[in-house]
Design a protein around this motif. Structure first.
Motif, PDB file in Angstrom:
ATOM      1  N   GLU A  55      41.203  38.153  50.986  1.00 41.18           N
ATOM      2  CA  GLU A  55      42.311  38.026  50.029  1.00 41.18           C
ATOM      3  C   GLU A  55      42.760  36.565  49.923  1.00 41.18           C
ATOM      4  O   GLU A  55      43.025  36.074  48.822  1.00 41.18           O
ATOM      5  N   LYS A  70      40.075  34.716  47.993  1.00 41.56           N
ATOM      6  CA  LYS A  70      40.125  35.009  46.554  1.00 41.56           C
ATOM      7  C   LYS A  70      41.196  34.154  45.882  1.00 41.56           C
ATOM      8  O   LYS A  70      40.976  33.602  44.802  1.00 41.56           O
ATOM      9  N   GLY A  96      31.169  39.994  51.338  1.00 40.92           N
ATOM     10  CA  GLY A  96      32.041  40.197  50.186  1.00 40.92           C
ATOM     11  C   GLY A  96      32.202  38.986  49.287  1.00 40.92           C
ATOM     12  O   GLY A  96      33.249  38.817  48.649  1.00 40.92           O
ATOM     13  N   GLY A 127      33.572  39.475  45.634  1.00 39.11           N
ATOM     14  CA  GLY A 127      35.008  39.739  45.553  1.00 39.11           C
ATOM     15  C   GLY A 127      35.835  38.473  45.688  1.00 39.11           C
ATOM     16  O   GLY A 127      36.869  38.318  45.035  1.00 39.11           O
ATOM     17  N   ASN A 181      35.572  36.466  42.513  1.00 42.87           N
ATOM     18  CA  ASN A 181      36.343  37.099  41.440  1.00 42.87           C
ATOM     19  C   ASN A 181      37.655  36.369  41.200  1.00 42.87           C
ATOM     20  O   ASN A 181      38.177  36.376  40.084  1.00 42.87           O
ATOM     21  N   GLU A 221      38.460  35.809  37.432  1.00 45.62           N
ATOM     22  CA  GLU A 221      39.640  36.460  36.860  1.00 45.62           C
ATOM     23  C   GLU A 221      40.612  35.433  36.294  1.00 45.62           C
ATOM     24  O   GLU A 221      41.203  35.651  35.232  1.00 45.62           O
TER      25      GLU A 221
END
Length: 156
Positions: A62, A65, A107, A110, A113, A117
């Motif tokens: 997290e 990201k 990951g 992810g 992303n 995004e």
């Protein structure tokens, strides 16, 4: 000069940062024909990395990201530095994300992303792109993530 793209950044509560100075012998972005190629952008904030280490060990997916979002914002600043105006972006063609990964972390998509995004949020359909997300052993300055972007400009 600021236009619709920078207005959209402001709507999202984001500010385009200063271009991150190169760490070695390269340019933050290069214009070639109708394309802008950015160098790999680290998640620098005011000249510093907010977090260091490997994703899946010292850094959570997290956190990584969110750092990838910062990389994409830094990439937009680099694009503007050579294009003059982010409204010239016809589309983001390709994003490559590098994730400094613990040996068992898988990951990477992810994490990257975060960059993808952000580009879609800011640029809409023009921000949708092809992409690679690659796990690596280590990145410069022990950064958890690095992102490079290729952008096509309208009206060369």
């Amino acid at each position: 000069m600021s236009g619709a793209v920078e207005a959209r950044l402001a709507e999202l509560g984001l500010t385009l940062p200063e271009v991150v100075p190169p760490l070695a012998a390269y340019q933050p972005a290069v214009l070639s024909g109708v394309y802008v190629y950015t160098a790999g952008q680290l998640p620098m904030v005011e000249g510093k990395l907010p977090v260091t280490g490997k994703v899946g060990a010292e850094v959570t997916p997290e956190e990584a990201k969110s750092l990838a979002r910062t990389c994409a914002l830094n990439a937009l600043a680099a694009v503007k530095s050579v294009a003059g105006d982010l409204d010239r972006i016809a589309r983001v063609v390709k994003v490559v994300g590098f994730v400094a990964s613990a040996s068992d972390f898988t990951g990477q998509p992810g994490v990257v992303n975060g960059a993808s995004e952000l580009l879609a949020e800011v640029l809409g359909e023009k921000g949708v792109h092809a992409r690679s997300a690659v796990g690596v052993a280590v990145l410069p300055l022990d950064a958890p993530v690095e992102v490079e972007v290729q952008v096509e400009l309208a009206g060369a």
